[in-house]
Design a protein around this motif. Structure first.
Motif, short mmCIF file in Angstrom:
data_model
loop_
_atom_site.label_atom_id
_atom_site.label_comp_id
_atom_site.label_asym_id
_atom_site.label_seq_id
_atom_site.Cartn_x
_atom_site.Cartn_y
_atom_site.Cartn_z
N ARG A 50 62.07 65.71 51.82
CA ARG A 50 61.29 66.39 53.52
C ARG A 50 60.38 67.60 52.99
O ARG A 50 58.67 67.46 53.24
CB ARG A 50 61.76 67.11 54.46
CG ARG A 50 62.04 65.52 55.18
CD ARG A 50 62.30 65.78 56.79
NE ARG A 50 62.64 64.54 57.36
CZ ARG A 50 64.23 64.31 57.22
NH1 ARG A 50 65.19 65.61 57.50
NH2 ARG A 50 64.33 63.52 58.40
N GLU A 64 63.78 57.98 47.33
CA GLU A 64 63.94 57.12 47.32
C GLU A 64 65.14 55.62 47.47
O GLU A 64 65.37 54.72 47.75
CB GLU A 64 63.02 56.19 47.54
CG GLU A 64 61.61 57.29 48.76
CD GLU A 64 59.79 57.48 48.91
OE1 GLU A 64 59.98 56.38 47.71
OE2 GLU A 64 59.73 58.14 49.80
N ARG A 109 72.22 53.73 56.99
CA ARG A 109 71.30 54.14 57.91
C ARG A 109 71.41 55.54 58.15
O ARG A 109 70.38 56.53 58.90
CB ARG A 109 71.78 53.68 59.11
CG ARG A 109 70.65 51.90 58.99
CD ARG A 109 71.59 51.13 60.67
NE ARG A 109 72.07 51.71 61.82
CZ ARG A 109 73.54 51.80 62.34
NH1 ARG A 109 74.29 50.78 62.40
NH2 ARG A 109 73.76 52.41 63.25
N ARG A 158 69.22 57.86 55.69
CA ARG A 158 67.93 57.22 55.53
C ARG A 158 67.12 58.51 56.54
O ARG A 158 66.18 58.72 57.32
CB ARG A 158 67.33 56.37 56.19
CG ARG A 158 66.11 55.94 56.22
CD ARG A 158 65.73 53.86 56.09
NE ARG A 158 64.43 53.72 55.79
CZ ARG A 158 63.93 54.22 54.62
NH1 ARG A 158 64.67 55.32 54.34
NH2 ARG A 158 62.78 54.10 54.42
N MET A 159 68.15 58.47 57.83
CA MET A 159 68.13 58.95 59.54
C MET A 159 67.60 60.54 59.27
O MET A 159 66.81 61.34 59.31
CB MET A 159 69.12 58.66 60.45
CG MET A 159 68.52 57.70 60.78
SD MET A 159 70.04 57.86 62.11
CE MET A 159 70.69 56.02 62.22
N ILE A 219 65.52 60.90 54.64
CA ILE A 219 64.36 59.93 54.76
C ILE A 219 63.38 60.18 55.73
O ILE A 219 61.91 60.05 55.68
CB ILE A 219 64.40 58.60 53.86
CG1 ILE A 219 65.14 58.98 52.54
CG2 ILE A 219 63.03 58.27 53.74
CD1 ILE A 219 64.55 59.63 51.43
N ASP A 220 64.14 59.29 56.89
CA ASP A 220 62.96 59.45 58.10
C ASP A 220 62.71 60.58 59.22
O ASP A 220 63.23 61.47 58.90
CB ASP A 220 63.12 58.75 58.63
CG ASP A 220 64.16 57.03 58.43
OD1 ASP A 220 62.87 56.60 57.59
OD2 ASP A 220 64.82 56.46 58.87
N GLY A 221 60.87 60.60 59.11
CA GLY A 221 60.43 61.38 60.04
C GLY A 221 60.15 62.46 59.07
O GLY A 221 60.03 62.70 57.47
N ARG A 222 59.19 63.07 60.03
CA ARG A 222 58.29 64.62 58.84
C ARG A 222 59.56 66.00 59.41
O ARG A 222 59.30 67.24 58.21
CB ARG A 222 57.38 65.31 59.37
CG ARG A 222 56.23 63.65 59.47
CD ARG A 222 54.89 64.04 58.74
NE ARG A 222 54.72 64.78 58.65
CZ ARG A 222 53.85 65.72 57.67
NH1 ARG A 222 54.22 65.15 56.22
NH2 ARG A 222 52.61 66.06 57.86
#
Length: 146
Positions: free
Chosen positions: A14, A85, A98, A101-102, A105-108
């Motif tokens: 991130r 990634e 999942r 990823r949560m 990777i996902d979100g700021r």
């Protein structure tokens, strides 16, 4: 050969993505900045002796040096992000995929393991064990290929 995947590399994802955005902004807008204005002193000998004259203008050398530095850093960070990634996308188990990823990777904004555990209906310790076990097994598999 890619480096082994560690929690530190995953957690840095991130931050790396945010730095890429900052570098993009700098690369596109640096020429507008007052910091690119430089000055130099020339000596005017028209009267037979040196008289210093100030010359102010755009510092092209500094601009190109900073652009090159930031572009190289951006390419390095983008390669690192692609590796992370690809690693996460390569996770075969749906639940583990999942979770990775949560968490990474996902979100700021970073998400805590408790929040991930709640969304996948497990307790936090199981999330932590799944991550540790997967990373350990991935490292063993990579070492076995060597």
């Amino acid at each position: 050969m890619p480096l082994e995947m560690t929690k530190e590399r995953l957690k840095a994802y991130r931050s790396n993505k945010a730095e890429i955005l900052e570098l993009d902004y700098a690369l596109q807008n640096r020429w507008k900045s007052d910091t690119m204005i430089g000055n130099d002193v020339l000596f005017d000998y028209s009267k037979g002796y040196p008289m210093p004259q100030c010359v102010v203008g755009f510092d092209q050398e500094k601009y190109e040096r900073l652009q090159d530095r930031d572009l190289n850093r951006k390419q390095l960070l983008e390669a690192e992000c692609r590796e992370v990634e690809q690693f996460v996308e390569g996770v075969q188990d749906s639940l583990t995929h999942r979770i990775f990823r949560m968490l990474y990777i996902d979100g700021r904004k970073p998400i805590r393991q408790e929040q991930v555990a709640k969304s996948v209906h497990l307790d936090r310790s199981r999330i932590s064990r799944k991550i540790d076990n997967y990373l350990k097994n991935a490292q063993k598999a990579q070492n076995a290929q060597l």
